[in-house]
Write an enzyme that holds these catalytic residues in place. Structure first.
Site, PDB file in Angstrom:
ATOM      1  N   GLU B 150      -4.523 -21.300 -75.520  1.00 19.42           N
ATOM      2  CA  GLU B 150      -4.625 -22.061 -76.764  1.00 19.42           C
ATOM      3  C   GLU B 150      -4.212 -23.497 -76.483  1.00 19.42           C
ATOM      4  OE1 GLU B 150      -3.250 -20.044 -80.259  1.00 19.42           O
ATOM      5  OE2 GLU B 150      -2.897 -21.911 -81.333  1.00 19.42           O
ATOM      6  N   ARG B 151      -5.076 -24.421 -76.874  1.00 12.02           N
ATOM      7  CA  ARG B 151      -4.838 -25.853 -76.613  1.00 12.02           C
ATOM      8  C   ARG B 151      -4.678 -26.127 -75.114  1.00 12.02           C
ATOM      9  NH1 ARG B 151      -7.045 -26.448 -81.303  1.00 12.02           N
ATOM     10  NH2 ARG B 151      -5.796 -25.640 -83.001  1.00 12.02           N
ATOM     11  N   ASN B 193       1.626 -17.746 -80.644  1.00 17.34           N
ATOM     12  CA  ASN B 193       0.827 -16.884 -81.507  1.00 17.34           C
ATOM     13  C   ASN B 193       0.596 -15.582 -80.736  1.00 17.34           C
ATOM     14  OD1 ASN B 193       0.439 -18.730 -83.699  1.00 17.34           O
ATOM     15  ND2 ASN B 193      -0.979 -19.863 -82.387  1.00 17.34           N
ATOM     16  N   LYS B 273       7.670 -17.467 -83.243  1.00 16.22           N
ATOM     17  CA  LYS B 273       7.010 -18.247 -84.293  1.00 16.22           C
ATOM     18  C   LYS B 273       6.852 -17.298 -85.476  1.00 16.22           C
ATOM     19  CE  LYS B 273       2.667 -20.730 -85.271  1.00 16.22           C
ATOM     20  NZ  LYS B 273       1.429 -21.307 -84.694  1.00 16.22           N
ATOM     21  N   GLU B 277       1.807 -20.386 -90.025  1.00 20.20           N
ATOM     22  CA  GLU B 277       0.376 -20.285 -89.746  1.00 20.20           C
ATOM     23  C   GLU B 277      -0.061 -18.824 -89.616  1.00 20.20           C
ATOM     24  OE1 GLU B 277      -0.022 -22.876 -86.347  1.00 20.20           O
ATOM     25  OE2 GLU B 277      -0.246 -24.634 -87.621  1.00 20.20           O
ATOM     26  N   ARG B 310      11.321 -20.971 -83.788  1.00 17.71           N
ATOM     27  CA  ARG B 310      10.636 -22.230 -84.074  1.00 17.71           C
ATOM     28  C   ARG B 310      10.774 -22.650 -85.537  1.00 17.71           C
ATOM     29  NH1 ARG B 310       5.131 -22.791 -83.133  1.00 17.71           N
ATOM     30  NH2 ARG B 310       5.095 -24.632 -81.830  1.00 17.71           N
ATOM     31  N   ARG B 327       3.871 -31.656 -96.574  1.00 17.91           N
ATOM     32  CA  ARG B 327       4.130 -30.853 -95.383  1.00 17.91           C
ATOM     33  C   ARG B 327       5.231 -31.444 -94.507  1.00 17.91           C
ATOM     34  NH1 ARG B 327      -0.338 -29.176 -90.745  1.00 17.91           N
ATOM     35  NH2 ARG B 327       1.127 -29.078 -89.009  1.00 17.91           N
ATOM     36  N   ASP B 356       2.771 -32.512 -86.512  1.00 17.85           N
ATOM     37  CA  ASP B 356       2.339 -31.654 -85.401  1.00 17.85           C
ATOM     38  C   ASP B 356       1.798 -32.467 -84.239  1.00 17.85           C
ATOM     39  OD1 ASP B 356       1.751 -29.423 -83.934  1.00 17.85           O
ATOM     40  OD2 ASP B 356      -0.078 -28.917 -85.022  1.00 17.85           O
ATOM     41  N   GLU B 378      11.144 -29.813 -79.403  1.00 12.97           N
ATOM     42  CA  GLU B 378       9.904 -29.310 -78.809  1.00 12.97           C
ATOM     43  C   GLU B 378       8.896 -30.451 -78.719  1.00 12.97           C
ATOM     44  OE1 GLU B 378       8.197 -25.810 -80.706  1.00 12.97           O
ATOM     45  OE2 GLU B 378       6.202 -26.272 -79.928  1.00 12.97           O
ATOM     46  N   GLU B 384      -3.167 -31.915 -76.944  1.00 12.28           N
ATOM     47  CA  GLU B 384      -3.985 -31.403 -78.049  1.00 12.28           C
ATOM     48  C   GLU B 384      -4.566 -32.519 -78.914  1.00 12.28           C
ATOM     49  OE1 GLU B 384      -1.944 -28.656 -80.570  1.00 12.28           O
ATOM     50  OE2 GLU B 384      -3.609 -28.495 -81.990  1.00 12.28           O
ATOM     51  N   TRP B 533      -4.320 -27.728 -94.918  1.00 12.57           N
ATOM     52  CA  TRP B 533      -3.292 -27.891 -93.901  1.00 12.57           C
ATOM     53  C   TRP B 533      -2.231 -28.952 -94.231  1.00 12.57           C
ATOM     54  CZ3 TRP B 533      -3.173 -24.306 -90.092  1.00 12.57           C
ATOM     55  CH2 TRP B 533      -4.333 -23.571 -89.864  1.00 12.57           C
TER      56      TRP B 533
END
Lengths: 671, 671
Positions: B150-151, B193, B273, B277, B310, B327, B356, B378, B384, B533
C-alpha cells in the site's frame, strides 16, 4: 408471490395472469420446420399455463381453435406482403389463425398471440398484421470471458464465467425467449473491447461452444455475431501485421471465416471496434476504415455474413488545453467522407449521439449524412450514464425523441427512424442495435423496472412509431399481472417521467458528463474537466457550455439545414441542448424565461423532490405490493434518492461558488 | 558501471570507493556475542573491499590496527555514558578502537567506521562519540501478504508474495544491513491495514516464518513488530466480541502473546490502527482507545513488549456539506483528553501533521499536548503525496522543519525533536517511526534519489540536530563515489530544493490535497472537494482556504500559546500555511507582498521552470554519468516535468476560471 423479484419468471413472460381463462387451447402446428419445435416448447412452457387444458397437434384436425402455419403449409393463398418476419393473426370460421410467409414470422406471431393471452384478450378477438420496420434489431453484449460485464449492472455474464462458457441450457433458452419475445433478431455475445481471451473465440478452442450457442439462439430467430479483435492476425494468427491491404492478412481472415461458417452455418458476422479507445485498427497501417472494413466484409460475403463497424472513433488522448479539437465532431469527420466507399455487407454502427450515451445529447449528424453506406443506430439500454439500474430511468422516451428527430437529410420529414429503417434512403438504413442491460441477476436487469428498457427497445426496434404509453402500460400489465391496476398505473407514471427526472438532477442543459470518472455513477462536476477524453463544460465564474457554433468548433455545420442554423442560433437552440451548443453566461435567459443559473438550481431541487414523490407513491401502495417487490424497489429508490441529493448539492454548490448568484427561492445551497 | 541503477549495491552501502586505500585491515573482534558474527559478516562483505588485504581475529593479537569490543570484553574502564546503542571511536597507541557498552553499540560503531572508510578518512583520524537521541527509530512497512505494498512505489513487497513469505535470506540480510546502517532499530513488516490474510500472521500457520525473520533482523539490532487486526479475537479467535473489557477477549490476547513470545523471544510488540478508515476498534463496544490499548499492552507487558497505537483516528465518512466538523481537530480531540490514561508500555503514534502527510501541513498539536503518555511521531518516507518516487522530493528538510518546530508546550524552546526524544517531557517521547519507501526494485526505492529519504530519516532519527546539508552530501558521496564531485554537488543541490519545488507546483499555501483520488498522484483540484474524507479547499469565485481560526473550527486553540495566536492572526500566520488556517480572498496580500492569486500563478510557473532546470543540470553532466544512471534519472525527470506541467496548468486554469484575475506577467493560462 413472495419471491417475485428474485425469480426468472418475474418478467413480461410471466405465466401469471390477471384474468384466468376458462377455455381450452387446442393448437394445431401445421408444418415441420425447426421453428415449430420452438413454438411447441413456448406453448407448453408459457401459453399452456393460461388455459384449463392444452393439446397440440401437428396437423389441423378440424377441432383445434388455434392454427399456426405458413401460407404454404396451410395451403392458403398468401395475401399481405409481410416479408420473412411478418405475420397475420385473424379469426375465421370461429378459429384463430396465425399465419406467416416464413417460420420466423410464425415465431413472432406466436409471441403476439401469447401477449394477448396474457393480457386476457378473448381468443377470437386477437387480430394483427405486423412486419418489423427494421432489418436488424440487434443487441450487443459487453461480456468478457472472465464473467465480468463492462458497464453491466445486472450481475455476472450470462454466457461466460471463469474464462469459459457457462453453457447453462435452461438459462440460455429463457434468455433467448426473452429476446425473441420482443422481436430482437441478432446479438453479439462478447464485449466490443475484445481482450486477449475473447480474441480466441473464433479459434477452434472455442468455436464448438460458440456453435452450440448460435444453434440454440437460431431456434429463436436470433442470429449470433461475434465481436472480434482487429489485430487478430497478429495476436492469434502469428502474422506480424494486421494491415488490411496485405494479402496475407486478407487470406488469413478468409481462412478464419471459412472455418467459422464450417462450424456455424447460421453465423451472422463480426462487430468491430477499431481505432477507438486504444483498440487496434487500420489507422496503425495508414489505411482507412473502409480499407479495414471492406477486407473483413469480403471474407464474410460468400457466406452472407455482415460486418458491423463502429463509428465510435475519436481522440481519447485529447489535451484539455486544446480548444480547437471537439470530440463531438469525430464520428462525422471520420466517416462522412468515406460515404460510398464501403462494401455492401458492411454496416456502420453509429452511436445515437455524437458523444457517448449521455442523458441528453444532440442526435448524431452522421445519421442522414451517409447516403450510400449501410448503417444502424446504436443505443444503450444498459444505464451506464443514466443511473446504472439503481436509479429508475426508463429510456424509450429518449429513444423516441431520437427516432422522431427530423434530420432534414432529404428535406423535411426525414426522421432518424426513417433513415435507420432504410425507408428514407433506399435501404441503406439497416436498423438498430443497442448495448444490452441483462445479466445473471434473477430478474435479468438488476432493477425490476429496468426490464422495461429492454422491452421498450424491442418494441421500438420492431415499430419505431409505436405509442410510448402503450409500450409502458403493456410492459407493466404483462410483468405485474398480479398487481392492482392502480399500482401498475403508478409504476407506469414513474417510468414515463423517470428520464426527465434523472436529467433534472444530473448534468444540466445538455452539457453531459460531470460524473465520477471510471465507473460513471454519481456526480463529479469536474470529474472529466481536465481529462484527455474530450468531455468538458468549461465553467468559469461567468458562464459555462461548449461553443459548437460556427465561431466555435463549427460542429453545427455537420447538420443538414435548417437543423444546423437552429442550433447555431441562441434564440432557436432548444433549452435542453443549450450548453451542448453554446457557452453562455449564468444570467442568459432560456426560452423558459429562467436564467441558466436559476434553471440549474430549480431543476436540481425539483429532481430530488420528484424522487421523493416516487418513493411516496411507492409507499402509498405498500399494502398492495408483495413484500419482496416492495423491498426490492424501495431499496433502489433509497439509493436513487441519496444519489439525487448528492447530485443536487454538488451541482448547486459548484455553480453557486462559481457564479456567486443566490437562488431566487432561498433554498439551501451549501457554501 | 553500466548496471549501477539496477544493482542492489547502488546505494550508500556500495563497496566502490572514490579514494582507493593502500592499507591492510587487521581487525580484532574481541568478544563472542551474536552481534559479532554480524559485524564479521559486514566486515567481509563491505569493509574488506576497501583494503588491500583483510584479516579478522577474535582476540587482540597486538598486531591488529582496528579493535572492536565492549568495555568489558576489552577489559577497559567504561568512560562515557552512551547507553546500550552508543559507541566511541578513538585512536590510541597507533590503533583504532571501536568500543561500546553493549553489542548493539558496536554494530553502530562499526557502521560509522565503515562510512568513514568509504569516505576515505585515514584510519587513525576516525573519531566519534555517539548515542542516539531517540529510543525508537522505527519504520513501518505497509506490505500485504499478496505481495502488494500500500502506497509502495518501489516494486513488490520485500517480505511477501502470493500469500506467503518470500524468505529470501540474501535479500533480507541486505535489507537488514541497509536499515541498521542508518541506525533504524525496529520495524513492522505488514500493513497497518491488516486484512484477512495478515490477521493470521500471529497464528501458528505463520509464526515460524515471522520468527525466522525476527531472528534475522535481531542480528542487525532490529526488533520486529507486527501490525495486528484489532478484531482478531473474532476473525481468528472464534469469539463473538473484541470488547477490550471482556475477560474472554483479554484472556485470548494473553494466550496469543504468550504463544508469540514462545516462538520469538525478541518480539517487539504490536502496532494497531483501530477505529480508523473502516478498521475495527474499541469504539464498536463503546470503549475508549485507552481501554483498547491498555488491554493489549497488559498482555505484552510481562515480555517487555510495546504497543504502538496510532492516533490517525478521524471521521472518514464526513459530509462535505458539514462545515462544523474539521478533520484537522480529530487526533487531538480523540487523544488529548486521554492523556495519562494509557499503560506505560503503550506508545501513541502521532502523524506529524493533523491531516495526512501532505507536502505542507502545520505540526500536529497533539505533540506537546501529551504530558503523561508515551508517544512517537510518525513520518512518511514513502512519497504518497509527494511525487511517488517519480518526482524528486527529498523530505529531510520537511522533517527538519517539523522537528525544529517550537511547540511552546513547556514554554519557549520546546521543540518537537525534544518532545519526541523525551528530553523535554521526562521520557514520554519515545522517538520516531515512519512509513518506509522500500520494495523489491533493485535500487530499493524506485527512484535512485529517493534512497536519500530513507538515509535522511535514519540520520535524523538518530540525531535530529544533524546538519541537513551534511546528510545530503554524505549520502551522495557514499552512493555515487564514482561520480565527479561536481556531479554529486548537482545531485545534492537538486535534492535540497526538491521539496520546495514540489510544493510550488502542487497545492498552494498549505491547503493540501487537490490530488487524484485513490492513487494520489497528479493534480485534481476538486478531487477531494466533495468527498467524505474531510479534505476541502472551499474555493469559490472570491477566495479559498479553510477557516480554522477561533471563529472557524477553532483548531488553532489546540496549540499552546503563543503558537495558536500566531496562526489565528492573519498578519502573523506564515504564508506557507495561510490557506490551512484562513479563508481569504484571492486579492489578499501575503507577507511576501504578492496577492494570493499571483502567488498561485507565480509558484506554479516557477515550479515547472525549476524542474526544467533540474533536467538542464542533469543534461549538463551527461558525459560524466554512467548511461544507466543517466537514463534512469532522466526518465523520472521527464515524468516529473509532465506532472509539474499538468499541475501548473490545471491549478492555474482552475483559479483563473474561478477568480477571473489575469496573471500580472501575461503568461499562458488556459481558459
Amino acid at each position: 408471490m413472495e419471491t417475485v423479484t428474485t425469480d426468472r419468471e418475474a418478467c413480461w413472460l410471466t405465466t401469471e395472469s390477471s384474468k384466468p381463462r376458462t377455455e381450452k387451447l387446442l393448437l394445431s402446428l401445421v408444418g415441420d420446420a425447426p421453428m415449430f419445435a420452438t413454438i411447441r416448447r413456448l406453448c407448453q412452457n408459457h401459453a399452456a399455463k393460461f388455459f384449463v387444458e392444452t393439446a397440440i397437434t401437428d396437423r389441423d384436425t378440424g377441432k383445434s381453435n388455434v392454427i399456426i402455419g405458413t401460407w404454404t403449409s396451410l395451403g392458403k393463398e398468401s395475401t399481405p406482403n409481410l416479408g420473412s418476419e411478418g405475420y397475420t393473426i385473424f379469426s375465421e370460421e370461429g378459429r384463430l389463425w396465425i399465419v406467416a410467409e416464413e417460420e420466423r414470422g410464425l415465431l413472432y406471431g406466436f409471441y403476439h398471440f401469447l401477449k394477448e393471452i396474457q393480457l386476457g384478450t378473448p381468443l377470437l378477438e386477437i387480430s394483427a398484421q405486423e412486419k418489423p420496420a427494421n432489418v436488424f434489431r440487434m443487441i450487443n453484449h459487453w461480456d468478457n470471458m472472465d464473467g465480468s460485464v463492462e458497464r453491466g449492472y445486472a450481475g455476472r455474464s450470462l454466457f461466460f464465467e471463469g474464462g469459459s462458457f457457462t453453457k447453462d441450457e435452461d438459462c440460455m433458452r429463457s434468455y433467448a425467449e426473452l429476446l425473441s419475445s420482443v422481436g430482437i433478431n441478432a446479438l453479439t455475445i462478447n464485449n466490443v473491447n475484445v481482450h486477449e481471451q475473447e480474441s480466441a473465440l473464433i479459434t477452434n478452442r472455442w468455436l464448438p461452444e460458440v456453435a452450440w450457442l448460435a444453434k440454440l439462439f437460431q431456434e429463436y430467430g436470433l442470429t449470433l455475431f461475434l465481436s472480434i479483435n482487429y489485430a487478430s492476425p497478429i495476436t492469434i494468427g502469428g502474422l506480424d501485421t494486421a494491415d488490411p491491404l496485405e494479402t496475407s492478412v486478407a487470406d488469413w481472415w478468409e481462412r478464419q471465416v471459412e472455418r467459422i461458417y464450417g462450424s456455424i452455418p447460421s453465423f451472422g458476422g463480426f462487430v468491430v471496434k477499431a481505432d477507438s479507445e486504444h483498440r487496434p485498427g487500420p489507422f496503425s497501417y495508414g489505411r482507412t476504415h473502409a480499407d479495414g472494413a471492406n477486407m473483413l466484409a469480403k471474407a464474410l460475403k460468400p457466406y452472407g455474413g455482415h460486418l458491423f463497424w463502429r463509428c465510435f472513433v475519436y481522440d481519447c488522448l485529447q489535451d484539455w488545453r486544446d480548444r480547437s479539437t471537439d470530440r463531438a465532431r469525430a464520428a462525422y469527420d471520420h466517416f462522412a467522407p468515406l460515404d460510398g466507399a464501403f462494401a455492401d455487407n458492411v454496416i456502420l454502427q453509429i452511436k445515437s449521439g455524437p458523444m457517448d450515451f449521455q442523458v441528453r445529447e444532440a442526435v448524431s449528424p452522421l445519421i442522414g449524412a451517409l447516403k450510400q453506406t449501410k448503417h444502424v443506430i446504436e443505443l444503450q439500454i444498459t444505464q451506464e450514464y443514466t443511473g446504472q439500474q439503481i436509479d429508475v430511468c426508463y429510456l424509450p422516451p429518449q429513444w423516441k425523441e431520437i427516432l422522431d428527430f427530423d434530420t432534414h437529410a432529404n428535406g423535411k420529414d426525414t426522421t432518424v427512424a426513417d433513415l435507420v429503417s432504410g425507408r428514407a434512403n433506399g435501404g441503406f438504413g439497416q436498423g438498430m442495435t443497442a448495448v444490452v442491460n441483462t445479466g445473471r441477476d434473477e430478474n435479468w436487469t438488476g432493477h425490476s423496472f429496468a426490464q422495461a428498457n429492454l422491452y421498450g427497445y424491442g418494441q421500438l426496434a420492431w415499430n419505431p412509431k409505436r405509442c410510448l404509453h402503450a409500450i409502458a402500460e403493456e410492459w407493466a400489465d404483462r410483468t405485474y399481472p398480479y398487481l392492482p391496476k392502480n399500482v401498475r398505473k403508478t409504476i407506469v407514471s414513474i417510468q414515463e417521467c423517470s428520464w426527465i427526472v434523472y436529467e433534472s438532477y444530473t448534468s444540466p442543459l445538455g452539457i453531459g458528463w460531470m460524473v465520477n470518472p471510471g465507473h460513471h455513477y454519481g456526480p463529479n462536476v469536474n470529474g472529466y474537466e481536465f481529462s484527455p477524453w474530450g468531455t468538458y463544460h468549461f465553467s468559469d465564474r461567468n458562464g459555462l457550455g461548449v461553443d459548437r457554433t460556427r465561431k466555435g468548433s463549427n460542429y453545427v455545420s455537420q447538420y443538414a439545414e435548417p437543423v444546423g442554423s437552429r442550433y447555431e442560433n441562441l434564440q432557436t437552440c432548444p433549452d435542453e441542448l443549450l450548453l451542448f451548443f453554446h457557452h453562455v453566461p449564468y444570467t442568459h435567459v432560456l426560452t423558459s424565461g429562467k436564467t441558466v443559473i436559476q434553471h440549474i438550481y430549480d431543476s436540481h431541487f425539483d429532481g430530488v423532490e420528484q424522487v421523493k414523490a416516487f418513493i411516496a407513491a411507492w409507499e402509498s401502495h405498500k399494502q398492495e405490493l408483495p413484500e419482496a417487490l416492495y423491498q426490492h424497489v424501495r431499496v433502489k429508490f433509497d439509493a436513487q434518492l441519496a444519489n439525487a441529493v448528492e447530485w443536487r448539492d454538488q451541482v448547486n454548490t459548484y455553480y453557486y461558488r462559481m457564479s456567486g448568484i443566490e437562488d431566487k427561492h432561498g433554498r439551501t445551497i451549501y457554501r
